[in-house]
Design a protein around this motif. Structure first.
Motif, PDB file in Angstrom:
ATOM      1  N   ASP A 150      17.465   1.578  -1.662  1.00 25.54           N
ATOM      2  CA  ASP A 150      17.507   2.781  -2.494  1.00 25.54           C
ATOM      3  C   ASP A 150      16.123   3.276  -2.863  1.00 25.54           C
ATOM      4  O   ASP A 150      15.971   4.169  -3.686  1.00 25.54           O
ATOM      5  N   ALA A 151      15.071   2.699  -2.263  1.00 23.70           N
ATOM      6  CA  ALA A 151      13.708   3.141  -2.519  1.00 23.70           C
ATOM      7  C   ALA A 151      13.012   3.400  -1.189  1.00 23.70           C
ATOM      8  O   ALA A 151      13.311   2.759  -0.186  1.00 23.70           O
ATOM      9  N   PRO A 152      12.082   4.347  -1.149  1.00 21.83           N
ATOM     10  CA  PRO A 152      11.365   4.633   0.104  1.00 21.83           C
ATOM     11  C   PRO A 152      10.328   3.558   0.405  1.00 21.83           C
ATOM     12  O   PRO A 152       9.184   3.619  -0.049  1.00 21.83           O
ATOM     13  N   VAL A 153      10.737   2.547   1.161  1.00 26.36           N
ATOM     14  CA  VAL A 153       9.887   1.393   1.465  1.00 26.36           C
ATOM     15  C   VAL A 153       9.934   1.129   2.966  1.00 26.36           C
ATOM     16  O   VAL A 153      10.958   1.350   3.616  1.00 26.36           O
ATOM     17  N   GLY A 161       7.698  17.818   9.703  1.00 20.14           N
ATOM     18  CA  GLY A 161       6.252  17.970   9.702  1.00 20.14           C
ATOM     19  C   GLY A 161       5.591  17.779   8.357  1.00 20.14           C
ATOM     20  O   GLY A 161       4.361  17.750   8.261  1.00 20.14           O
ATOM     21  N   GLU A 162       6.384  17.648   7.296  1.00 16.78           N
ATOM     22  CA  GLU A 162       5.839  17.472   5.954  1.00 16.78           C
ATOM     23  C   GLU A 162       5.615  15.985   5.662  1.00 16.78           C
ATOM     24  O   GLU A 162       6.405  15.134   6.091  1.00 16.78           O
ATOM     25  N   PRO A 163       4.552  15.626   4.921  1.00 16.81           N
ATOM     26  CA  PRO A 163       4.310  14.214   4.576  1.00 16.81           C
ATOM     27  C   PRO A 163       5.247  13.739   3.483  1.00 16.81           C
ATOM     28  O   PRO A 163       5.618  14.500   2.582  1.00 16.81           O
ATOM     29  N   ARG A 164       5.650  12.488   3.550  1.00 16.08           N
ATOM     30  CA  ARG A 164       6.482  11.853   2.534  1.00 16.08           C
ATOM     31  C   ARG A 164       5.806  10.553   2.088  1.00 16.08           C
ATOM     32  O   ARG A 164       5.268   9.813   2.914  1.00 16.08           O
ATOM     33  N   THR A 165       5.830  10.309   0.792  1.00 19.71           N
ATOM     34  CA  THR A 165       5.224   9.092   0.258  1.00 19.71           C
ATOM     35  C   THR A 165       6.155   7.904   0.445  1.00 19.71           C
ATOM     36  O   THR A 165       7.320   7.954   0.048  1.00 19.71           O
ATOM     37  N   VAL A 166       5.638   6.840   1.074  1.00 17.34           N
ATOM     38  CA  VAL A 166       6.415   5.628   1.330  1.00 17.34           C
ATOM     39  C   VAL A 166       5.550   4.422   0.964  1.00 17.34           C
ATOM     40  O   VAL A 166       4.336   4.426   1.200  1.00 17.34           O
ATOM     41  N   ARG A 167       6.176   3.420   0.390  1.00 17.39           N
ATOM     42  CA  ARG A 167       5.478   2.180   0.069  1.00 17.39           C
ATOM     43  C   ARG A 167       5.539   1.267   1.282  1.00 17.39           C
ATOM     44  O   ARG A 167       6.618   0.862   1.716  1.00 17.39           O
ATOM     45  N   LEU A 168       4.380   0.950   1.864  1.00 20.95           N
ATOM     46  CA  LEU A 168       4.317   0.053   3.006  1.00 20.95           C
ATOM     47  C   LEU A 168       4.030  -1.365   2.533  1.00 20.95           C
ATOM     48  O   LEU A 168       3.166  -1.592   1.689  1.00 20.95           O
ATOM     49  N   VAL A 169       4.771  -2.314   3.096  1.00 22.38           N
ATOM     50  CA  VAL A 169       4.637  -3.724   2.732  1.00 22.38           C
ATOM     51  C   VAL A 169       4.288  -4.501   3.988  1.00 22.38           C
ATOM     52  O   VAL A 169       5.063  -4.533   4.948  1.00 22.38           O
ATOM     53  N   GLU A 229       0.838  -1.191   0.000  1.00 17.83           N
ATOM     54  CA  GLU A 229       0.000   0.000   0.000  1.00 17.83           C
ATOM     55  C   GLU A 229       0.877   1.247   0.000  1.00 17.83           C
ATOM     56  O   GLU A 229       1.979   1.245   0.553  1.00 17.83           O
ATOM     57  N   THR A 230       0.379   2.303  -0.603  1.00 19.32           N
ATOM     58  CA  THR A 230       1.064   3.591  -0.558  1.00 19.32           C
ATOM     59  C   THR A 230       0.537   4.401   0.623  1.00 19.32           C
ATOM     60  O   THR A 230      -0.677   4.460   0.844  1.00 19.32           O
ATOM     61  N   ALA A 231       1.442   5.011   1.359  1.00 27.39           N
ATOM     62  CA  ALA A 231       1.045   5.759   2.557  1.00 27.39           C
ATOM     63  C   ALA A 231       1.824   7.056   2.647  1.00 27.39           C
ATOM     64  O   ALA A 231       2.818   7.262   1.954  1.00 27.39           O
ATOM     65  N   GLN A 232       1.334   7.936   3.505  1.00 25.86           N
ATOM     66  CA  GLN A 232       2.016   9.190   3.803  1.00 25.86           C
ATOM     67  C   GLN A 232       2.546   9.107   5.226  1.00 25.86           C
ATOM     68  O   GLN A 232       1.776   8.919   6.181  1.00 25.86           O
ATOM     69  N   LEU A 233       3.851   9.222   5.378  1.00 23.92           N
ATOM     70  CA  LEU A 233       4.487   9.244   6.692  1.00 23.92           C
ATOM     71  C   LEU A 233       4.979  10.653   6.972  1.00 23.92           C
ATOM     72  O   LEU A 233       5.562  11.304   6.090  1.00 23.92           O
ATOM     73  N   GLU A 234       4.750  11.112   8.175  1.00 24.70           N
ATOM     74  CA  GLU A 234       5.135  12.476   8.527  1.00 24.70           C
ATOM     75  C   GLU A 234       6.631  12.549   8.834  1.00 24.70           C
ATOM     76  O   GLU A 234       7.123  11.837   9.709  1.00 24.70           O
ATOM     77  N   ALA A 235       7.332  13.407   8.130  1.00 28.63           N
ATOM     78  CA  ALA A 235       8.774  13.564   8.321  1.00 28.63           C
ATOM     79  C   ALA A 235       9.053  14.399   9.566  1.00 28.63           C
ATOM     80  O   ALA A 235       8.142  14.972  10.183  1.00 28.63           O
ATOM     81  N   SER A 236      10.320  14.467   9.923  1.00 29.52           N
ATOM     82  CA  SER A 236      10.706  15.211  11.122  1.00 29.52           C
ATOM     83  C   SER A 236      10.409  16.699  10.998  1.00 29.52           C
ATOM     84  O   SER A 236      10.261  17.391  12.001  1.00 29.52           O
ATOM     85  N   GLY A 243      -5.137   6.071   3.140  1.00 30.13           N
ATOM     86  CA  GLY A 243      -6.520   6.309   2.752  1.00 30.13           C
ATOM     87  C   GLY A 243      -7.069   5.200   1.906  1.00 30.13           C
ATOM     88  O   GLY A 243      -6.365   4.288   1.484  1.00 30.13           O
ATOM     89  N   GLY A 244      -8.355   5.254   1.596  1.00 30.04           N
ATOM     90  CA  GLY A 244      -8.997   4.291   0.723  1.00 30.04           C
ATOM     91  C   GLY A 244      -9.372   3.023   1.444  1.00 30.04           C
ATOM     92  O   GLY A 244      -9.074   2.815   2.613  1.00 30.04           O
ATOM     93  N   THR A 245     -10.073   2.156   0.729  1.00 31.77           N
ATOM     94  CA  THR A 245     -10.458   0.853   1.240  1.00 31.77           C
ATOM     95  C   THR A 245     -10.135  -0.190   0.222  1.00 31.77           C
ATOM     96  O   THR A 245     -10.114   0.050  -0.971  1.00 31.77           O
ATOM     97  N   GLY A 246      -9.893  -1.386   0.731  1.00 26.94           N
ATOM     98  CA  GLY A 246      -9.645  -2.494  -0.176  1.00 26.94           C
ATOM     99  C   GLY A 246      -8.390  -2.356  -0.968  1.00 26.94           C
ATOM    100  O   GLY A 246      -8.231  -2.945  -2.015  1.00 26.94           O
ATOM    101  N   GLY A 247      -7.448  -1.518  -0.486  1.00 24.25           N
ATOM    102  CA  GLY A 247      -6.181  -1.409  -1.195  1.00 24.25           C
ATOM    103  C   GLY A 247      -6.238  -0.563  -2.430  1.00 24.25           C
ATOM    104  O   GLY A 247      -5.647  -0.868  -3.426  1.00 24.25           O
ATOM    105  N   THR A 248      -6.975   0.551  -2.403  1.00 18.00           N
ATOM    106  CA  THR A 248      -7.085   1.396  -3.589  1.00 18.00           C
ATOM    107  C   THR A 248      -5.902   2.317  -3.764  1.00 18.00           C
ATOM    108  O   THR A 248      -5.814   3.036  -4.743  1.00 18.00           O
ATOM    109  N   ASP A 249      -5.000   2.340  -2.792  1.00 14.86           N
ATOM    110  CA  ASP A 249      -3.801   3.172  -2.877  1.00 14.86           C
ATOM    111  C   ASP A 249      -4.123   4.665  -2.865  1.00 14.86           C
ATOM    112  O   ASP A 249      -3.307   5.477  -3.245  1.00 14.86           O
ATOM    113  N   ARG A 250      -5.285   5.052  -2.450  1.00 11.85           N
ATOM    114  CA  ARG A 250      -5.578   6.465  -2.309  1.00 11.85           C
ATOM    115  C   ARG A 250      -5.023   6.942  -0.976  1.00 11.85           C
ATOM    116  O   ARG A 250      -5.139   6.263   0.042  1.00 11.85           O
ATOM    117  N   VAL A 251      -4.459   8.124  -0.971  1.00  7.79           N
ATOM    118  CA  VAL A 251      -3.811   8.628   0.237  1.00  7.79           C
ATOM    119  C   VAL A 251      -4.573   9.811   0.799  1.00  7.79           C
ATOM    120  O   VAL A 251      -4.895  10.753   0.092  1.00  7.79           O
TER     121      VAL A 251
END
Length: 431
Positions: free
Chosen positions: A235-238, A134-142, A125-132, A204-212
């Motif tokens: 080398d990738a944000p995971v 305060g800004e969101p960063r896109t990270v792939r969660l597994v 799933e794609t998610a937004q993690l809050e950086a130090s 965000g989203g349901t059922g794995g829609t990858d909406r953030v």
């Protein structure tokens, strides 16, 4: 004495000698022209071929990564179960790729089989993690189910998570949450966090829609470990988290959805157990990136075909134009060859071999540029918006690129041959 009056062995020997002489002469002429007389034109032709082949390699690498799933597929499992393109497997509104259903239950069944060490569903799933800052960063969660052994999933050490998946609680999803995450070095750098730090996560989203949805954090997780710089996938944000928690956050707990299922153990036993659990899915034995996956992914296949057609068209057009101009300026040399006894087919062979040499040299340079391009594309994508590697290189791309260059040369060679065929000794002497 004609070829009909001598033994076949002698004829074959004579032909080999003749063709080796033509090739040797052509190589010598091409080298002199490339380094002395017409080096600018030869260099420009090689550069055009190299850039075209480099673009082909990069685009095909992107298509290969698209078909293979990118860095999220980097694991050390012995067998993988992936959904087929069919209506029997779960898909959300027919929009996204199909997913496996009932994965938690069936993984437990697979783990109980003899010869199987471990089995884990994998949800991405794609998610937004809050950086130090305060800004969101896109990270792939597994999401995975870790055990006591050190295993690699998505290029990261899943064993750094607490073993088990207590939140699943036999399908109730009411058990305690570990709220742990293992980050790649790139993700940790972008977020500005260290091991032990807490990070707000929004999915965000349901059922794995990858909406953030970045409005409010869904949960806070603790960084248990950060992968080494040299680790595959670093080398990738995971980030790797517990499966059932990610299912709950994303809405995939309804149906126990996952993108694939990994099995460790004896290959035959793992394959048999996986096939029994998912008879309608594709069961693959681990073995690296499979180029044949291009034919199973419509978008990836279309991308590679378009790159092939564009590459052949551009490369052939430029080679035909520049080699035709070169032959036109080289009429006097061709006339000299005719005057010393070179028949028409031998002179045309000189032109054809010269064109082939140019395209092959250009393709070799293009392969090197393409490899560098793939590295550059992944670096730029990983540092900006892409959640993983967007291009992959496979050794089969080397003969593929050379073959495309040779095909382009075959398409282009009729024009310089036509120019060479119109050359005569009398016309050149008159000039």
């Amino acid at each position: 004495m004609s070829d009909d009056d001598v033994l076949p062995e002698a004829v074959d020997s004579r032909r080999r000698t003749r063709w080796s002489g033509i090739v040797g002469l052509t190589l010598g002429r091409w080298w002199r022209r490339a380094t002395r007389t017409t080096r600018g034109r030869i260099a420009s032709t090689i550069a055009a071929v190299a850039l075209t082949i480099a673009l082909l390699v990069v685009v095909t690498g992107v298509a290969l990564a698209l078909a293979d799933g990118g860095v999220a597929n980097g694991d050390d499992a012995d067998v993988r179960v992936i959904p087929e393109e069919s209506g029997t497997l779960s898909s959300v509104n027919g929009v996204e790729d199909p997913r496996l259903g009932a994965t938690n239950e069936r993984a437990a069944t697979i783990r109980a089989q003899d010869g199987v060490e471990h089995a884990s569903p994998v949800l991405v799933e794609t998610a937004q993690l809050e950086a130090s800052d305060g800004e969101p960063r896109t990270v792939r969660l597994v999401g995975v189910v870790p055990d006591e052994e050190s295993r690699t999933v998505a290029g990261l050490p899943a064993g750094e998570l607490e073993a088990g998946d207590p939140h699943y609680a036999n399908g109730s999803y009411e058990g305690p949450q570990e709220r742990e995450i293992v980050l790649s070095s790139t993700a940790a750098e972008q977020l500005g966090v260290n091991a032990g730090d807490d990070i707000p996560v929004s999915i965000g989203g349901t059922g794995g829609t990858d909406r953030v949805d970045t409005a409010t954090p869904s949960v806070t997780v603790t960084v248990t470990a950060i992968a080494d710089e040299g680790a595959r996938g670093s080398d990738a944000p995971v980030g790797v988290v517990h499966l059932s928690e990610l299912q709950s956050y994303s809405g995939s707990d309804d149906g126990q959805l996952a993108d694939r299922l990994l099995v460790w153990g004896e290959t035959e036993a793992a394959q048999s157990a996986a096939s029994d659990a998912y008879p309608a899915a594709a069961v693959e034995v681990a073995g690296g990136t499979d180029p044949s996956a291009l034919f199973d992914d419509g978008l990836a296949f279309a991308t590679s075909v378009i790159a092939l057609l564009v590459g052949v068209t551009i490369c052939a057009s430029f080679v035909a134009t520049t080699m035709g101009m070169t032959v036109n300026e080289d009429r006097r040399t061709l006339a000299v060859l005719e005057s010393v006894g070179f028949p028409t087919h031998s002179r045309l062979a000189v032109v054809a071999v010269s064109t082939g040499i140019t395209t092959v040299v250009g393709s070799i340079a293009g392969i090197g540029l393409g490899m560098a391009g793939i590295v550059g594309v992944n670096a730029v994508a990983g540092a900006t918006v892409a959640p993983g590697a967007v291009a992959q290189f496979h050794p089969l791309l080397v003969p593929y690129a050379i073959g495309v260059a040779l095909l382009s040369g075959l398409v282009a060679v009729p024009y310089p041959l036509a120019v060479a065929a119109r050359t005569s000794v009398l016309e050149e002497v008159g000039r």
